[in-house]
Design an enzyme around this catalytic site. Structure first.
Site, short mmCIF file in Angstrom:
data_model
loop_
_atom_site.label_atom_id
_atom_site.label_comp_id
_atom_site.label_asym_id
_atom_site.label_seq_id
_atom_site.Cartn_x
_atom_site.Cartn_y
_atom_site.Cartn_z
N SER A 134 0.73 -1.33 0.18
CA SER A 134 0.07 -0.13 0.14
C SER A 134 1.10 1.10 0.03
CB SER A 134 -0.88 -0.02 1.12
OG SER A 134 -1.50 1.38 1.45
N TYR A 147 -1.93 0.98 10.69
CA TYR A 147 -2.25 0.26 9.26
C TYR A 147 -1.00 0.52 8.58
CZ TYR A 147 -3.81 -0.60 4.59
OH TYR A 147 -4.20 -1.26 3.31
N1 LIG Z 1 -8.77 -0.93 -0.45
C1 LIG Z 1 -7.76 -0.12 -0.35
O1 LIG Z 1 -7.82 1.40 -0.33
C2 LIG Z 1 -6.25 -0.46 -0.38
C3 LIG Z 1 -5.15 0.29 -0.68
C4 LIG Z 1 -3.99 -0.26 -0.93
C5 LIG Z 1 -3.79 -1.40 -0.36
N2 LIG Z 1 -4.67 -2.38 -0.11
C6 LIG Z 1 -4.53 -3.67 0.23
O2 LIG Z 1 -4.95 -4.66 -0.65
C7 LIG Z 1 -5.15 -5.95 0.03
C8 LIG Z 1 -6.51 -6.38 -0.51
O3 LIG Z 1 -7.39 -5.75 0.31
P1 LIG Z 1 -8.80 -5.14 -0.40
O4 LIG Z 1 -8.89 -3.71 -0.59
O5 LIG Z 1 -9.06 -6.00 -1.75
O6 LIG Z 1 -9.94 -5.21 0.89
P2 LIG Z 1 -10.95 -6.46 0.85
O7 LIG Z 1 -11.91 -6.50 -0.17
O8 LIG Z 1 -11.43 -6.28 2.46
O9 LIG Z 1 -9.88 -7.85 0.80
C9 LIG Z 1 -9.20 -8.24 2.00
C10 LIG Z 1 -9.41 -9.90 1.93
O10 LIG Z 1 -8.50 -10.54 2.84
C11 LIG Z 1 -9.22 -11.44 3.53
N3 LIG Z 1 -8.69 -11.65 4.94
C12 LIG Z 1 -8.70 -10.79 5.99
N4 LIG Z 1 -8.19 -11.15 6.96
C13 LIG Z 1 -7.73 -12.70 6.74
C14 LIG Z 1 -7.43 -13.75 7.52
N5 LIG Z 1 -6.98 -13.34 8.73
N6 LIG Z 1 -6.91 -14.68 6.92
C15 LIG Z 1 -7.28 -15.09 5.72
N7 LIG Z 1 -7.85 -14.06 5.02
C16 LIG Z 1 -8.01 -12.69 5.41
C17 LIG Z 1 -10.67 -11.00 3.64
O11 LIG Z 1 -11.52 -12.20 3.62
P3 LIG Z 1 -12.08 -12.94 4.87
O12 LIG Z 1 -12.69 -11.77 5.61
O13 LIG Z 1 -13.18 -13.71 4.33
O14 LIG Z 1 -11.11 -13.71 5.21
C18 LIG Z 1 -10.92 -10.21 2.25
O15 LIG Z 1 -11.32 -11.06 1.16
C19 LIG Z 1 -4.98 -5.69 1.53
O16 LIG Z 1 -3.64 -6.10 1.89
C20 LIG Z 1 -5.01 -4.07 1.71
O17 LIG Z 1 -4.22 -3.58 2.69
C21 LIG Z 1 -5.88 -1.89 -0.06
#
Ligand SMILES: NC(=O)c1ccc[n+]([C@@H]2O[C@H](COP(=O)([O-])OP(=O)(O)OC[C@H]3O[C@@H](n4cnc5c(N)ncnc54)[C@H](OP(=O)(O)O)[C@@H]3O)[C@@H](O)[C@H]2O)c1
Length: 226
Positions: A134, A147
């Site tokens: 990120s 975070y």
């Molecule tokens: N959204 C943003 O603005 C943003 C920006 C920069 C980087 N990111 C990064 O991108 C990545 C993906 O995030 P996203 O934005 O796509 O959000 P998201 O849709 O909430 O995806 C996160 C996924 O991680 C899974 N997860 C969470 N805790 C877990 C655990 N303990 N074990 C296994 N799976 C787990 C969740 O599924 P379950 O709850 O079903 O396990 C969910 O499917 C993350 O690393 C995030 O930090 C996001």
């Protein structure tokens, strides 16, 4: 046929990456805690896939899942460390359970998964590790202090992995991106979220860097919001 393991594959960026790898003809192993979300993604994939319910904060469960994958697949060609949680609060507002959850998921979970795949990649001198970080891992912010701390931890891990594998054919690719409109934000910032990038667009940029080209290699991808 190559195999990719994607953590957090049931939603957001993880599910879009699953679709993209499937288009490239990878067998996709979808990991996450919620079966129905993984099933939904699996049903929409064009090629082969398997579902593995796992909480990556638990090292024993992670070891068990990778053993199962190992038994049912030839080898893991690519690991995508994507699963993450977002809790965006000041230090004063954050309780210690939330601190643990952020560090355990965003840093330790990725370390546990990488430890499971790296020895075989090293034996084969082959493999890709894609770390979803990120821009909070490049510039820390007070209002998302833990975070940011977790993403700086992930950045340190990814850079050290790059150093560890520098004389090998194992590639480590780190993706740093701005805000995406996904469930990571839960109820936070409902108005602003609409202007955030789509995970589909982020995936296109990441996959463009991921694909092999002659005599060039990407190690860091930095994507800013407009
Ligand atoms: N959204 C943003 O603005 C943003 C920006 C920069 C980087 N990111 C990064 O991108 C990545 C993906 O995030 P996203 O934005 O796509 O959000 P998201 O849709 O909430 O995806 C996160 C996924 O991680 C899974 N997860 C969470 N805790 C877990 C655990 N303990 N074990 C296994 N799976 C787990 C969740 O599924 P379950 O709850 O079903 O396990 C969910 O499917 C993350 O690393 C995030 O930090 C996001």
């Amino acid at each position: 046929m190559k195999t990719v393991v994607i953590t957090g594959a049931g939603s957001g960026l993880g599910s879009e990456l699953a679709y993209a790898f499937s288009e490239l003809d990878y067998k996709v192993c979808l990991l996450g805690r919620t079966r129905y979300k993984l099933e939904e993604v699996s049903q929409n994939l064009k090629g082969k896939s398997s579902i593995f319910e796992v909480d990556i904060t638990d090292p024993l469960s992670v070891a068990e899942v990778f053993k199962k994958i190992d038994e049912s697949h030839d080898s893991i060609d690519c690991l995508v460390n994507n699963a993450g949680v977002g809790i965006f609060k000041s230090l004063a507002e954050m309780d210690n359970k939330e601190v643990d959850l952020l560090i355990d998921t965003n840093v330790k979970g990725a370390i546990y998964c990488t430890k499971e795949v790296l020895p075989d990649m090293q034996r084969r001198n082959k493999g890709d590790i894609l770390n979803i970080i990120s821009n909070s891992g490049k510039a820390a912010k007070a209002d998302e202090i833990i975070y940011s701390t977790s993403k700086f931890g992930m950045r340190g891990f990814s850079e050290a992995l790059t150093d560890l594998t520098k004389d090998t054919d194992i590639r480590v690719l780190a993706a740093y991106m701005g805000n995406m409109n996904t469930s990571l934000w839960r109820e936070d910032k409902p108005a602003e979220r609409k202007s955030y990038a789509s995970p589909k667009d982020m995936t296109k940029i990441i996959m463009d860097h991921f694909q092999d080209r002659e005599n060039v290699v990407s190690s860091d991808i930095v994507i800013e919001n407009q």
